[in-house]
Motif scaffolding. Structure first.
Motif, short mmCIF file in Angstrom:
data_model
loop_
_atom_site.label_atom_id
_atom_site.label_comp_id
_atom_site.label_asym_id
_atom_site.label_seq_id
_atom_site.Cartn_x
_atom_site.Cartn_y
_atom_site.Cartn_z
N ALA A 132 0.83 -1.21 0.00
CA ALA A 132 0.00 0.00 0.00
C ALA A 132 0.87 1.26 0.00
O ALA A 132 0.59 2.22 -0.73
N GLN A 136 0.83 4.01 -2.96
CA GLN A 136 0.52 5.41 -2.66
C GLN A 136 1.63 6.33 -3.16
O GLN A 136 1.37 7.39 -3.74
N GLN A 145 -5.28 2.07 -1.19
CA GLN A 145 -6.36 1.95 -0.21
C GLN A 145 -6.89 0.53 -0.14
O GLN A 145 -7.19 0.02 0.95
N ALA A 149 -6.72 -1.78 3.14
CA ALA A 149 -7.98 -2.30 3.68
C ALA A 149 -7.92 -3.81 3.85
O ALA A 149 -8.41 -4.35 4.86
N ALA A 171 -4.23 4.76 7.13
CA ALA A 171 -5.47 5.04 6.39
C ALA A 171 -5.89 6.50 6.56
O ALA A 171 -6.41 7.11 5.62
N PHE A 174 -3.88 8.48 4.18
CA PHE A 174 -4.38 8.26 2.82
C PHE A 174 -5.65 9.08 2.59
O PHE A 174 -5.85 9.67 1.53
N THR A 175 -6.53 9.10 3.60
CA THR A 175 -7.77 9.86 3.50
C THR A 175 -7.49 11.35 3.35
O THR A 175 -8.12 12.03 2.54
N GLY A 179 -8.33 10.28 -0.26
CA GLY A 179 -9.05 9.01 -0.24
C GLY A 179 -10.37 9.13 0.50
O GLY A 179 -10.63 10.12 1.18
#
Length: 217
Positions: A132, A136, A145, A149, A171, A174-175, A179
């Protein structure tokens, strides 16, 4: 005494005192397995020291060439033994060294993919986490993502709460980079899980993420 060391001693005595030299190859394989396990364990300890130095503010944290030599040795031995579980774990750590210590985000994906292919669910969760990061970095946000996950779900299924918390911190970043999801909610859950697991270092990551993401908004 480790059973494998005991077996090697027995094979030695049988060869010396009874002339049963046919068991020496078996002894070598037993000792190769011990050496592989020890090399992997020593490499992990050295990696923990690297992470501790980086956390303490050593920038860049000093690279330890013995660490990668240990992981490479473990990988070669596990491959020669046909130990796919050991090979998967060692392959992950070789990739982790290159990605985390040397900052190589471009050539490590095949290493993590191989580890994920061969490994059990725990090793797979680690490999997917680092796949991941590589995705990214390469701008493949949706792929990153999805890999994170899947890693997180594997960790939930295993009851690996500290690992879930660590993934939720990633995460949240990433958000924040575009994301889906609620970064604050992800960090809230990460904080709870880390506290329940006694993962104080991960709680520090949560605090750092909150500060970083708040300042960037």
């Amino acid at each position: 005494m480790d059973d494998r060391l005991a077996e090697a001693l027995e094979r030695y005595e049988a060869a010396v005192f009874a002339g049963a030299t046919e068991g020496l190859d078996t002894a070598d394989r037993a000792l190769d397995a011990v050496e592989a396990d020890t090399a992997l364990a020593r490499g992990r300890i050295r990696h923990a020291r690297f992470l501790a130095a980086r956390s303490a503010g050593a920038e860049p944290a000093p690279e330890d060439p013995i660490e990668i030599a240990l992981f490479d040795r473990a990988l070669a031995l596990y491959q020669s033994l046909g130990d796919t579980h050991g090979e998967a774990e060692a392959q992950f750590w070789v990739g982790c060294y290159h990605q985390v210590v040397r900052g190589d985000m471009d050539t490590t994906e095949p290493m993590f993919a191989r580890a994920a292919e061969l490994g059990d669910d725990l090793i797979r969760s680690y490999a997917l986490r680092h796949l991941a990061f590589a995705a990214q970095h390469a701008g493949r946000g949706a792929e990153a993502q999805a890999a994170l996950a899947e890693s997180t779900q594997l960790r939930r299924d295993l009851g690996f709460s500290a690992g879930v918390a660590a993934n939720l911190v990633a995460a949240a970043y990433f958000t924040a980079e575009g994301g889906p999801g609620d970064a604050a909610a992800l960090l809230d859950e990460a904080d709870r899980l880390a506290a329940d697991a006694g993962a104080d270092a991960v709680k520090e990551w949560v605090a750092e993420a909150r500060a970083t993401l708040t300042s960037s908004t």
